[in-house]
Motif scaffolding. Structure first.
Motif, short mmCIF file in Angstrom:
data_model
loop_
_atom_site.label_atom_id
_atom_site.label_comp_id
_atom_site.label_asym_id
_atom_site.label_seq_id
_atom_site.Cartn_x
_atom_site.Cartn_y
_atom_site.Cartn_z
N MET A 1 0.84 -1.20 0.00
CA MET A 1 0.00 0.00 0.00
C MET A 1 0.88 1.25 0.00
SD MET A 1 -3.10 0.77 2.56
CE MET A 1 -3.53 2.41 2.96
N GLY A 2 0.50 2.24 -0.80
CA GLY A 2 1.29 3.46 -0.91
C GLY A 2 1.02 4.43 0.23
N ARG A 3 1.76 5.50 0.22
CA ARG A 3 1.57 6.50 1.28
C ARG A 3 0.30 7.31 1.04
NH1 ARG A 3 6.97 9.91 -0.05
NH2 ARG A 3 6.91 9.52 -2.26
N ARG A 4 -0.22 7.87 2.13
CA ARG A 4 -1.39 8.74 2.02
C ARG A 4 -0.95 10.09 1.47
NH1 ARG A 4 -4.76 10.64 5.70
NH2 ARG A 4 -3.11 11.04 7.18
N LEU A 5 -1.75 10.63 0.57
CA LEU A 5 -1.41 11.91 -0.06
C LEU A 5 -2.37 13.00 0.39
CD1 LEU A 5 -0.78 10.72 -3.72
CD2 LEU A 5 0.91 11.02 -1.90
N ARG A 6 -1.84 14.21 0.47
CA ARG A 6 -2.66 15.42 0.64
C ARG A 6 -2.52 16.17 -0.67
NH1 ARG A 6 0.00 17.83 4.55
NH2 ARG A 6 -1.13 16.70 6.14
N ILE A 7 -3.65 16.42 -1.32
CA ILE A 7 -3.65 17.06 -2.63
C ILE A 7 -4.50 18.32 -2.54
CG2 ILE A 7 -4.22 16.78 -5.07
CD1 ILE A 7 -4.21 13.69 -4.44
N GLU B 1 -6.39 7.05 -7.03
CA GLU B 1 -5.48 6.55 -8.06
C GLU B 1 -4.12 6.32 -7.41
OE1 GLU B 1 -6.31 6.05 -11.25
OE2 GLU B 1 -8.12 7.28 -11.52
N PRO B 2 -3.26 5.51 -8.03
CA PRO B 2 -1.91 5.33 -7.51
C PRO B 2 -1.12 6.64 -7.50
CG PRO B 2 -2.43 3.65 -9.15
CD PRO B 2 -3.54 4.67 -9.19
N GLU C 1 1.39 16.40 -1.42
CA GLU C 1 2.26 16.21 -0.26
C GLU C 1 2.02 14.83 0.34
OE1 GLU C 1 1.09 19.15 2.56
OE2 GLU C 1 1.79 20.83 1.35
N ASP C 2 3.03 14.32 1.05
CA ASP C 2 2.86 13.13 1.87
C ASP C 2 2.05 13.58 3.08
OD1 ASP C 2 3.39 11.33 4.12
OD2 ASP C 2 4.85 10.38 2.80
N ALA C 3 0.89 12.99 3.30
CA ALA C 3 -0.01 13.43 4.38
C ALA C 3 0.59 13.20 5.76
CB ALA C 3 -1.36 12.73 4.26
N GLU C 4 1.47 12.22 5.88
CA GLU C 4 2.05 11.90 7.19
C GLU C 4 3.23 12.82 7.53
OE1 GLU C 4 0.68 9.60 9.22
OE2 GLU C 4 -0.82 9.25 7.66
N GLY D 1 4.39 15.59 5.51
CA GLY D 1 4.35 16.94 4.97
C GLY D 1 5.33 17.16 3.83
N GLU D 2 6.08 16.13 3.46
CA GLU D 2 7.04 16.25 2.35
C GLU D 2 6.30 16.63 1.08
OE1 GLU D 2 9.96 13.45 -0.38
OE2 GLU D 2 8.81 12.53 1.23
N VAL D 3 6.78 17.66 0.40
CA VAL D 3 6.18 18.10 -0.85
C VAL D 3 6.70 17.21 -1.98
CG1 VAL D 3 5.94 20.00 -2.49
CG2 VAL D 3 5.96 20.47 -0.04
N LEU D 4 5.78 16.52 -2.64
CA LEU D 4 6.12 15.63 -3.75
C LEU D 4 6.03 16.37 -5.09
CD1 LEU D 4 4.11 12.53 -2.50
CD2 LEU D 4 6.52 13.09 -2.09
N PHE D 5 5.15 17.35 -5.15
CA PHE D 5 5.02 18.21 -6.34
C PHE D 5 4.37 19.50 -5.91
CE2 PHE D 5 3.41 20.02 -10.19
CZ PHE D 5 4.45 19.77 -11.07
N PRO D 6 4.82 20.64 -6.38
CA PRO D 6 5.91 20.85 -7.32
C PRO D 6 7.25 20.80 -6.63
CG PRO D 6 4.96 22.95 -6.70
CD PRO D 6 4.15 21.88 -6.02
N PRO D 7 8.29 20.50 -7.40
CA PRO D 7 9.63 20.54 -6.81
C PRO D 7 9.98 21.97 -6.43
CG PRO D 7 9.74 20.08 -9.17
CD PRO D 7 8.29 20.12 -8.80
#
Length: 79
Positions: A1-7, A44-45, A64-67, A69-75
């Motif tokens: 299972m992937g990480r939870r995302l905050r979008i 979605e994945p 972002e990674d919901a757990e 807070g790491e920003v996955l996009f935008p760099p």
């Protein structure tokens, strides 16, 4: 299972191109202002979500990674 995302969608930037909705229909939907809105962050994945964010012509989508807070996009160089 992937990480939870905050979008999130920046409505000051979103022009309603629908690219994210076409790319990740399980995650995004159209709102009453004809802009993109988040339907289900887990719809979605992660790679599909990131593809949708990268495809936004206005860079209006933040992922972002919901757990952590790491920003996955935008760099950082594009933020």
């Amino acid at each position: 299972m992937g990480r939870r995302l905050r979008i999130t969608v920046d409505y000051d930037r979103c022009v309603g191109s629908r690219i994210c909705i076409l790319t990740a229909p399980g995650v995004f939907r159209e709102n009453e202002n004809l802009q993109s809105a988040v339907r289900d962050p887990a719809g979605e994945p992660e790679e599909v979500v990131l593809e949708a964010a990268r495809g936004c012509p206005q860079m209006a989508i933040r992922v972002e990674d919901a757990e952590t807070g790491e920003v996955l996009f935008p760099p950082p160089e594009l933020a």
